[in-house]
Design a protein around this motif. Structure first.
Motif, mmCIF file in Angstrom:
data_model
loop_
_atom_site.group_PDB
_atom_site.id
_atom_site.type_symbol
_atom_site.label_atom_id
_atom_site.label_comp_id
_atom_site.label_asym_id
_atom_site.label_seq_id
_atom_site.Cartn_x
_atom_site.Cartn_y
_atom_site.Cartn_z
ATOM 1 N N ASN A 1 30.610 -6.526 4.656
ATOM 2 C CA ASN A 1 30.390 -6.431 6.101
ATOM 3 C C ASN A 1 31.719 -6.640 6.835
ATOM 4 O OD1 ASN A 1 30.383 -9.477 7.189
ATOM 5 N ND2 ASN A 1 29.336 -9.438 5.213
ATOM 6 N N GLU A 2 31.842 -5.988 7.991
ATOM 7 C CA GLU A 2 33.110 -5.973 8.717
ATOM 8 C C GLU A 2 33.489 -7.342 9.276
ATOM 9 O OE1 GLU A 2 33.066 -2.916 11.636
ATOM 10 O OE2 GLU A 2 32.839 -1.302 10.173
ATOM 11 N N VAL B 1 35.312 -9.108 6.663
ATOM 12 C CA VAL B 1 36.668 -8.563 6.534
ATOM 13 C C VAL B 1 37.595 -9.238 7.534
ATOM 14 C CG1 VAL B 1 38.100 -6.499 6.828
ATOM 15 C CG2 VAL B 1 35.910 -6.320 5.649
ATOM 16 N N LYS B 2 37.170 -9.324 8.792
ATOM 17 C CA LYS B 2 38.018 -9.921 9.838
ATOM 18 C C LYS B 2 38.256 -11.406 9.589
ATOM 19 C CE LYS B 2 36.587 -6.638 13.399
ATOM 20 N NZ LYS B 2 35.854 -6.435 14.681
ATOM 21 N N THR C 1 39.069 0.201 1.141
ATOM 22 C CA THR C 1 37.647 0.523 0.985
ATOM 23 C C THR C 1 37.321 0.666 -0.495
ATOM 24 O OG1 THR C 1 37.675 1.705 3.094
ATOM 25 C CG2 THR C 1 35.826 2.143 1.614
ATOM 26 N N TRP D 1 34.422 -3.482 1.101
ATOM 27 C CA TRP D 1 35.872 -3.565 1.243
ATOM 28 C C TRP D 1 36.446 -4.615 0.293
ATOM 29 C CZ3 TRP D 1 32.376 -3.343 5.155
ATOM 30 C CH2 TRP D 1 32.465 -2.269 6.048
#
Length: 201
Positions: free
Chosen positions: A35-36, A39-40, A57, A62
């Protein structure tokens, strides 16, 4: 390079797994997330430790890859003026866990919150961090320009603004965030622990 498989885990778990490896001495690390927000958050953790970050990716998500970086860069990025410290901590944090102040008329409560954030932004003694959680995230993902401008002014004065990613997802507001960094429970509680005091609005 060591691999941490955090597929299927919501923040702050991927971040905490990565931090555990860093605390053990790992500097070459690949954290797999799906999930993004993870990632952050994991990328920001690496940067906090002065590590280089590369995101690629992979199937299903990721890979956030850490490598040895220039720690002097992280040190140079630190604010020149540190917040006032006491034995209890440094500076003060403001926790905003709802989109209104007090209980009673909803519109009055919203207007009071808007005024409170504006007043903070005009202060000479700004908080070291402002932390948005639960329905408080609606304030920085909404259309009230005065609130967005006030929060931006706080950031310009050196305030760190963290916004709960889980809460943004819950309200379907992740794409509408106007200001602040998407964060997680681990970091938000950490800022409260580091502060000399926390004000809750």
């Amino acid at each position: 390079m060591e691999t941490v498989n955090a597929f299927g885990l919501a923040c702050p778990k991927p971040l905490m797994m990565a931090k555990a490896k860093i605390d053990e001495g790992a500097r070459e690390l690949s954290v797999h997330v799906d999930n993004e927000i993870a990632v952050k958050n994991v990328s920001r953790l690496a940067e906090k430790y002065g590590l280089n970050v590369a995101v690629e990716t992979i199937e299903g998500g990721w890979s956030v890859n850490f490598s040895e970086g220039d720690r002097s860069v992280a040190a140079a990025a630190a604010p020149a003026a540190a917040p006032a410290c006491t034995p209890a901590g440094c500076g003060y944090a403001v926790f905003i866990g709802k989109d209104h102040v007090g209980e009673g008329d909803p519109q009055l409560g919203y207007n009071l919150m808007k005024m409170a954030i504006y007043t903070l932004s005009e202060s000479e003694d700004v908080p070291s961090s402002v932390l948005f959680m639960n329905s408080g995230v609606k304030l920085v993902a909404g259309d009230e320009q005065q609130i967005i401008d006030s929060v931006n002014k706080l950031i310009e004065k050196g305030t760190e603004v963290l916004v709960c990613g889980t809460c943004l997802d819950f309200y379907g507001l992740k794409e509408q965030l106007k200001v602040g960094e998407v964060s997680n429970m681990y970091d938000i509680l950490g800022r409260m622990q580091e502060a000399a005091k926390t004000i809750t609005l």
